[in-house]
Enzyme design. Structure first.
Site, PDB file in Angstrom:
ATOM      1  N   ALA A 165       0.864  -1.181   0.000  1.00  0.00           N
ATOM      2  CA  ALA A 165       0.000   0.000   0.000  1.00  0.00           C
ATOM      3  C   ALA A 165       0.903   1.235   0.000  1.00  0.00           C
ATOM      4  CB  ALA A 165      -0.881  -0.010   1.240  1.00  0.00           C
ATOM      5  N   LYS A 166       0.493   2.236  -0.744  1.00  0.00           N
ATOM      6  CA  LYS A 166       1.336   3.448  -0.865  1.00  0.00           C
ATOM      7  C   LYS A 166       0.921   4.432   0.237  1.00  0.00           C
ATOM      8  CE  LYS A 166       3.076   6.296  -4.678  1.00  0.00           C
ATOM      9  NZ  LYS A 166       4.497   6.164  -4.437  1.00  0.00           N
ATOM     10  N   ILE A 167       1.415   4.154   1.437  1.00  0.00           N
ATOM     11  CA  ILE A 167       0.979   4.851   2.644  1.00  0.00           C
ATOM     12  C   ILE A 167       1.927   6.005   2.971  1.00  0.00           C
ATOM     13  CG2 ILE A 167       0.658   4.572   5.145  1.00  0.00           C
ATOM     14  CD1 ILE A 167      -0.100   1.618   4.542  1.00  0.00           C
TER      15      ILE A 167
END
Ligand code: PMP
Length: 322
Positions: free
Chosen positions: A172-174
């Site tokens: 996930a591109k958190i």
């Protein structure tokens, strides 16, 4: 007044202050300078947000701005949001259309980077994911090269390990997880290198600070699998397709050891920002001849042709803005 990051172009949009750039903010189109976020905003303190980085390429030949794999970026963002117990305000298809409209309104006739951001918007103290509201914005900035893609990058294997799926999922591109990338990138640059390569906790090559990695050995390209804590890059998927379908090369996903990079014939990093960036040195060992690899540069050329709409077969990946 802050300026848009400029690629050096002298066009009207390029010299415009970022304050006057049209952005999409919680359902409204407004100018960047009119957006205000509270000091207590949850996402700012706890890194509770997710984002995307998308590129749009100007084609002089087509007099058109092409957004590269637009809807796929929003589909990935939807997955990132799910991890964070968030819901995007629109479907990927609707967000893609909003992005097109935004780019049209800004009148960009040059290469642009688009940044959608979803974040926990409540102004409260207390770390958690549940029981909070989501904010959402899309803003474009003019952007040239993210790293020098012609000369070849000198990389170091970072002393920082890549975030683990058990701690802060790399898939996930958190926003908050990017402290991992920032630590690695600054360590590399302040030690005189261009970029960092991070290993997983168990010592396998994972990826760069904001790029996936590929290595050529004995005619086969290898790249770490999704289970080695990589972000599943859209450029990575693109590259895998181009290498096999257009360059007739074998691509395999498997774990890679650090010293395999030392003995590789070619290494490159790839990502929306970095595009296709040849690596010429790892830990002061030259990769191949110490110059950008032949296959890598061939791929880079093909990639740019695809992005600018010059390869009919891959126009399916492009969304025209005008
Ligand atoms: N890994 C990381 C950590 C990144 O930040 C990026 C850039 N988004 C990538 C890989 C490459 O992903 P993409 O090709 O989708 O831009």
């Amino acid at each position: 007044m802050a300026q848009i990051v400029s690629s050096g172009s002298s066009s009207k949009a390029g010299s415009r202050a970022i304050d006057q750039t049209w952005v999409w903010f919680n359902g409204d189109v407004m100018q960047y300078g009119d957006v205000h976020l509270g000091l207590m905003t949850h996402g700012l303190h706890y890194g509770t947000g997710c984002f995307e980085g998308i590129r749009a390429y100007w084609s002089a030949q087509h007099e058109q701005l092409f957004v590269f794999r637009l809807e796929e970026h929003y589909a990935r963002m939807e997955q990132s949001a799910k991890v964070l117990r968030m819901k995007l305000p629109r479907t990927p298809a609707e967000l893609a259309e909003i992005t097109r409209e935004l780019l049209r309104k800004n009148g960009f006739h040059q290469d642009v980077y688009i940044r959608p951001l979803a974040y926990k918007s409540d102004e409260v103290v207390g770390v958690r994911l549940h029981d909070l509201h989501d904010g959402f914005a899309i803003y474009p900035v003019i952007m040239g090269e993210y790293v020098d893609i012609s000369r070849g990058l000198r990389c170091m294997v970072s002393s920082w390990r890549r975030v683990d799926d058990l701690a802060a999922p790399a898939r996930a591109k958190i926003t908050g997880a990017y402290i991992n990338s920032a630590l690695a990138k600054s360590e590399a640059m302040e030690n005189g290198y261009d970029e960092a390569i991070m290993l997983t906790g168990d010592g396998h090559v994972s990826e760069g600070s904001a790029e996936n990695i590929f290595m050529l050995r004995n005619g086969v390209f290898y790249t770490p699998p999704p289970s080695d804590n990589i972000l599943e890059g859209i450029t990575r998927a693109t590259v895998m397709e181009l290498l096999t379908a257009e360059m007739n090369l074998d691509v395999r996903e498997r774990s890679i050891d650090r010293t395999e990079l030392y003995g590789a014939d070619e290494v490159f990093l790839c990502g929306t920002g970095a595009q296709i960036s040849p690596v010429v040195e790892v830990d002061r060992r030259t990769v191949g001849a110490g110059t950008p690899g032949e296959m890598t540069m061939k791929l880079q050329q093909l990639y740019f042709s695809v992005c600018r709409g010059e390869v009919k077969k891959y126009q399916k990946w492009l969304t025209p803005v005008f």
